[in-house]
Design a protein around this motif. Structure first.
Motif, PDB file in Angstrom:
ATOM      1  N   ALA A  41       0.827  -1.213   0.000  1.00  0.00           N
ATOM      2  CA  ALA A  41       0.000   0.000   0.000  1.00  0.00           C
ATOM      3  C   ALA A  41       0.858   1.258   0.000  1.00  0.00           C
ATOM      4  O   ALA A  41       0.447   2.296   0.497  1.00  0.00           O
ATOM      5  CB  ALA A  41      -0.922  -0.007   1.208  1.00  0.00           C
ATOM      6  N   GLY A  42       2.054   1.193  -0.575  1.00  0.00           N
ATOM      7  CA  GLY A  42       2.938   2.349  -0.600  1.00  0.00           C
ATOM      8  C   GLY A  42       4.365   1.903  -0.858  1.00  0.00           C
ATOM      9  O   GLY A  42       4.596   0.988  -1.638  1.00  0.00           O
ATOM     10  N   TRP A  43       5.292   2.499  -0.131  1.00  0.00           N
ATOM     11  CA  TRP A  43       6.694   2.149  -0.371  1.00  0.00           C
ATOM     12  C   TRP A  43       7.526   2.420   0.884  1.00  0.00           C
ATOM     13  O   TRP A  43       7.163   3.232   1.725  1.00  0.00           O
ATOM     14  CB  TRP A  43       7.243   2.950  -1.549  1.00  0.00           C
ATOM     15  N   GLN A  44       8.646   1.738   0.947  1.00  0.00           N
ATOM     16  CA  GLN A  44       9.509   1.854   2.132  1.00  0.00           C
ATOM     17  C   GLN A  44      10.836   2.487   1.738  1.00  0.00           C
ATOM     18  O   GLN A  44      11.453   2.093   0.755  1.00  0.00           O
ATOM     19  CB  GLN A  44       9.753   0.459   2.708  1.00  0.00           C
ATOM     20  N   TRP A  45      11.267   3.486   2.523  1.00  0.00           N
ATOM     21  CA  TRP A  45      12.590   4.065   2.244  1.00  0.00           C
ATOM     22  C   TRP A  45      13.641   3.442   3.132  1.00  0.00           C
ATOM     23  O   TRP A  45      13.352   2.974   4.235  1.00  0.00           O
ATOM     24  CB  TRP A  45      12.571   5.582   2.381  1.00  0.00           C
ATOM     25  N   ARG A  46      14.864   3.462   2.615  1.00  0.00           N
ATOM     26  CA  ARG A  46      16.029   2.992   3.368  1.00  0.00           C
ATOM     27  C   ARG A  46      17.145   3.984   3.086  1.00  0.00           C
ATOM     28  O   ARG A  46      17.568   4.154   1.946  1.00  0.00           O
ATOM     29  CB  ARG A  46      16.432   1.601   2.882  1.00  0.00           C
ATOM     30  N   ILE A  47      17.582   4.665   4.149  1.00  0.00           N
ATOM     31  CA  ILE A  47      18.546   5.746   3.993  1.00  0.00           C
ATOM     32  C   ILE A  47      19.723   5.501   4.941  1.00  0.00           C
ATOM     33  O   ILE A  47      19.581   5.638   6.160  1.00  0.00           O
ATOM     34  CB  ILE A  47      17.883   7.116   4.299  1.00  0.00           C
ATOM     35  N   PRO A  48      20.874   5.106   4.396  1.00  0.00           N
ATOM     36  CA  PRO A  48      22.001   4.754   5.264  1.00  0.00           C
ATOM     37  C   PRO A  48      22.822   5.968   5.699  1.00  0.00           C
ATOM     38  O   PRO A  48      23.276   6.750   4.867  1.00  0.00           O
ATOM     39  CB  PRO A  48      22.846   3.833   4.372  1.00  0.00           C
ATOM     40  N   LEU A  49      22.977   6.127   6.992  1.00  0.00           N
ATOM     41  CA  LEU A  49      23.823   7.196   7.547  1.00  0.00           C
ATOM     42  C   LEU A  49      25.049   6.557   8.189  1.00  0.00           C
ATOM     43  O   LEU A  49      25.189   5.337   8.198  1.00  0.00           O
ATOM     44  CB  LEU A  49      23.045   7.995   8.597  1.00  0.00           C
ATOM     45  N   GLN A  50      25.916   7.387   8.753  1.00  0.00           N
ATOM     46  CA  GLN A  50      27.122   6.838   9.394  1.00  0.00           C
ATOM     47  C   GLN A  50      26.786   5.981  10.605  1.00  0.00           C
ATOM     48  O   GLN A  50      27.393   4.943  10.836  1.00  0.00           O
ATOM     49  CB  GLN A  50      28.041   7.971   9.847  1.00  0.00           C
ATOM     50  N   HIS A  51      25.834   6.425  11.396  1.00  0.00           N
ATOM     51  CA  HIS A  51      25.598   5.797  12.696  1.00  0.00           C
ATOM     52  C   HIS A  51      24.348   4.929  12.746  1.00  0.00           C
ATOM     53  O   HIS A  51      24.099   4.254  13.741  1.00  0.00           O
ATOM     54  CB  HIS A  51      25.515   6.875  13.781  1.00  0.00           C
ATOM     55  N   ARG A  52      23.506   4.980  11.706  1.00  0.00           N
ATOM     56  CA  ARG A  52      22.276   4.203  11.704  1.00  0.00           C
ATOM     57  C   ARG A  52      21.701   4.232  10.302  1.00  0.00           C
ATOM     58  O   ARG A  52      22.193   4.957   9.420  1.00  0.00           O
ATOM     59  CB  ARG A  52      21.258   4.778  12.692  1.00  0.00           C
ATOM     60  N   THR A  53      20.622   3.454  10.104  1.00  0.00           N
ATOM     61  CA  THR A  53      19.910   3.502   8.824  1.00  0.00           C
ATOM     62  C   THR A  53      18.496   4.015   9.094  1.00  0.00           C
ATOM     63  O   THR A  53      17.814   3.520   9.999  1.00  0.00           O
ATOM     64  CB  THR A  53      19.851   2.089   8.192  1.00  0.00           C
ATOM     65  N   GLY A  54      18.079   5.010   8.329  1.00  0.00           N
ATOM     66  CA  GLY A  54      16.715   5.533   8.465  1.00  0.00           C
ATOM     67  C   GLY A  54      15.766   4.715   7.603  1.00  0.00           C
ATOM     68  O   GLY A  54      16.102   4.342   6.472  1.00  0.00           O
ATOM     69  N   ASN A  55      14.592   4.405   8.161  1.00  0.00           N
ATOM     70  CA  ASN A  55      13.601   3.617   7.422  1.00  0.00           C
ATOM     71  C   ASN A  55      12.219   4.206   7.644  1.00  0.00           C
ATOM     72  O   ASN A  55      11.938   4.749   8.719  1.00  0.00           O
ATOM     73  CB  ASN A  55      13.540   2.169   7.947  1.00  0.00           C
ATOM     74  N   GLY A  56      11.375   4.032   6.666  1.00  0.00           N
ATOM     75  CA  GLY A  56       9.992   4.464   6.842  1.00  0.00           C
ATOM     76  C   GLY A  56       9.117   3.853   5.775  1.00  0.00           C
ATOM     77  O   GLY A  56       9.592   3.539   4.683  1.00  0.00           O
ATOM     78  N   TYR A  57       7.867   3.653   6.119  1.00  0.00           N
ATOM     79  CA  TYR A  57       6.883   3.119   5.169  1.00  0.00           C
ATOM     80  C   TYR A  57       5.877   4.235   4.924  1.00  0.00           C
ATOM     81  O   TYR A  57       5.175   4.665   5.843  1.00  0.00           O
ATOM     82  CB  TYR A  57       6.227   1.874   5.785  1.00  0.00           C
ATOM     83  N   VAL A  58       5.838   4.724   3.692  1.00  0.00           N
ATOM     84  CA  VAL A  58       4.874   5.749   3.276  1.00  0.00           C
ATOM     85  C   VAL A  58       3.693   4.988   2.691  1.00  0.00           C
ATOM     86  O   VAL A  58       3.878   4.191   1.767  1.00  0.00           O
ATOM     87  CB  VAL A  58       5.505   6.656   2.202  1.00  0.00           C
TER      88      VAL A  58
END
Ligand code: FAD
Length: 500
Positions: A268-285
């Motif tokens: 029902a949407g899409w998931q982002w994956r954003i890699p940073l130095q200290h963690r990975t950002g994620n979210g489901y829109v």
């Protein structure tokens, strides 16, 4: 600037990414003669999830004289070469939207036309392999583009992933050092001038009152001034971009940083994956018509690379824009001006674009309507061009496996986009529009990546090339890119060296 006509005071309401980017840029551009104040409320907090950007952000930082290494150290940032789209065109399918171009044209015909001709002649080189950005990204490599325009290593561009909260804090230090006054407090009321109708001052919950000549509304979705005080009105684009919620959660970084954002289409949407130095950002829109909040959170948490570092956080939004971005003596910048879902990482860019327009059209105290109208004309065009590019991703899906994708494949779209799809489908032609942020390579990536393959070919192709020439060109280009990409260091090695 001095004199009777000059704006003497500016009040920025809101201290998220928008507020502090605006404060930093104004402090840089107006070093004296204008008092700049920013009000923010720690109690209310910020949205704080914007973490992926597009290449023009580098120009913003450079204009402010920000050193890249210093910025990446402070914001725990990484380099971004584009976005990998997984499952968008169809289940199991993937493609890359690169920053930069597909190779370099060797005659008048665009590179993708040679690719189409080569493909018709039996070539199976993926279009992605004609992009230097993907050449580097798929190997996990990164080095800055080369300066020599003859080198294939000059044909890509890059942006950053960063921690938006840290970026705002970094710009706060920058702005305060240059004289911006920060006021901690909660705006409880807005007073308008009885005669002109302009905003005269804002009142804080503790009774303080702050006046200004010009107000910048960076108060986020609330739009305290632009909507709360001036009732500017909002155009809702949910029928074209139906996702209206997101759930976000960071997770531990478990492997080498991928120098690109990943967007994975889900039910029902899409998931982002954003890699940073200290963690990975994620979210489901996602679209709340087709998925519950609990289901969205469960899907997100089941699809993290590493251990979750926080509980899932829900966000709601309505994609669209204000009827006016500049109304009376209030300019809305950031989420107060409208919301574009984060599929192509454009919100922080729209903040930057708002600031650039404000500086290019900086008013006097008389607030000439001619200037205001021009600002609004440009802002509306920018928003609508980006909107069309984002709708393109949804509209071109072949997926029929869930309600959202069936809806998107069948939905009516703006005429401005339908024309562009038709041109590409006819003969692979990329027509451009005034105020396009995304250029030829971006549109090509999505058209071809999502199966909008031309039915005919560009008439120029009849004159300039034959399939053998195109095939040889495509093979040579792909080989040159692969060779150049092999010489790049791993992303993390380059970053570590830079940060040392
Ligand atoms: P906010 O962060 O909401 O800040 C509002 C400010 O106003 C705060 O300081 C708050 O305290 C203050 N305020 C509000 N009311 C009051 C009051 N009454 N009194 C005093 N102060 C007040 N953008 C990208 O470019 N890339 C991305 O990858 C990206 N991902 C996103 C994902 C999601 C799910 C969402 C929702 C947004 C995303 N964005 C992204 C957008 C990005 O987060 C925003 O553009 C950016 O954070 C700017 O927000 P803002 O400063 O306008 O608003």
């Amino acid at each position: 600037m001095t004199g009777d006509r000059a704006i003497r005071s500016i009040l920025i309401v809101g201290g998220g990414t928008a507020g502090w980017m605006t404060a930093a840029a104004l402090a840089h551009a107006l070093p004296r003669g204008c008092a700049i104040t920013l009000i923010e409320s720690e109690e209310i907090g910020t949205v704080g999830v914007g973490e992926a950007t597009i290449p023009p952000i580098r120009l913003f930082n450079e204009t402010l004289g920000i050193d890249e290494a210093d910025f990446l150290r402070a914001t725990k940032g990484s380099f971004k070469l584009g976005i990998e789209f997984v499952g968008w065109g169809d289940l199991g399918h993937r493609y890359f939207h690169p920053f930069g171009t597909y190779g370099k044209p060797f005659d008048m015909l665009p590179v993708h036309q040679h690719w189409l001709a080569a493909r018709a002649a039996g070539s199976n080189v993926p279009l992605d392999d004609l992009s230097m950005a993907w050449g580097a990204a798929k190997r996990g490599g990164f080095a800055p583009p080369q300066a020599d325009p003859r080198s294939i290593g000059s044909t890509f561009d890059y942006a950053y992933h960063f921690d938006a909260g840290l970026y705002a804090a970094y710009l706060r230090r920058y702005a305060e050092t240059r004289g911006v006054a920060r006021v901690e407090g909660k705006v409880s009321d807005v007073a308008r001038d009885g005669e002109s109708g302009d905003v005269a001052s804002v009142m804080l919950a503790d009774g303080r009152r702050v006046e200004a000549d010009l107000f910048i509304d960076c108060s986020g979705f609330r739009g305290l001034l632009i909507e709360g005080a001036l009732t500017t009105g909002y155009q809702d684009w949910t029928h074209w971009l139906p996702c209206d919620r997101a759930v976000a959660a960071p997770c531990a970084r478990i492997a080498a940083t991928t120098p690109y954002t990943r967007s994975t289409a889900r039910e029902a949407g899409w998931q982002w994956r954003i890699p940073l130095q200290h963690r990975t950002g994620n979210g489901y829109v996602y679209c709340s018509r087709f998925l519950s909040d609990d289901e969205a959170a469960a899907t997100l948490m089941a699809n993290l690379d590493g251990e979750a570092l926080a509980d899932p956080r829900q966000l709601r939004f309505v994609t669209g824009r204000r009827n006016l971005f500049w109304n009376r003596n209030v300019i809305a910048i950031g989420l107060s001006s409208g919301f574009m879902e984060p599929l192509e990482s454009t919100s922080i860019h729209l903040i930057q674009a708002g600031i650039a327009k404000l500086l290019a059209l900086f008013p006097t105290r008389s607030l000439d309507p001619l200037v205001r109208d021009e600002y609004n004309r440009i802002a509306i065009g920018e928003f609508e061009r980006i909107r069309d590019f984002i709708i393109l991703h949804y509209k071109l899906t072949r997926r029929q496996d869930s309600e959202l994708w069936r809806y998107c494949a069948a939905m009516p779209i703006p005429d401005s986009l339908a024309e562009r799809i038709a041109h590409f489908r006819r003969d692979g032609r990329l027509v451009t529009r005034d105020l396009d942020l995304f250029g030829a390579a971006s549109w090509t990536a999505v058209h071809i990546g999502q199966f909008n393959l031309p039915q005919g070919r560009d008439p120029l192709a009849d004159y300039l090339a034959n399939p053998d020439v195109s095939r040889a060109f495509v093979d040579k280009l792909a080989a040159a890119i692969a060779r150049a990409a092999e010489t790049m260091p791993p992303h993390d090695a380059h970053l570590a060296r830079l940060l040392q």
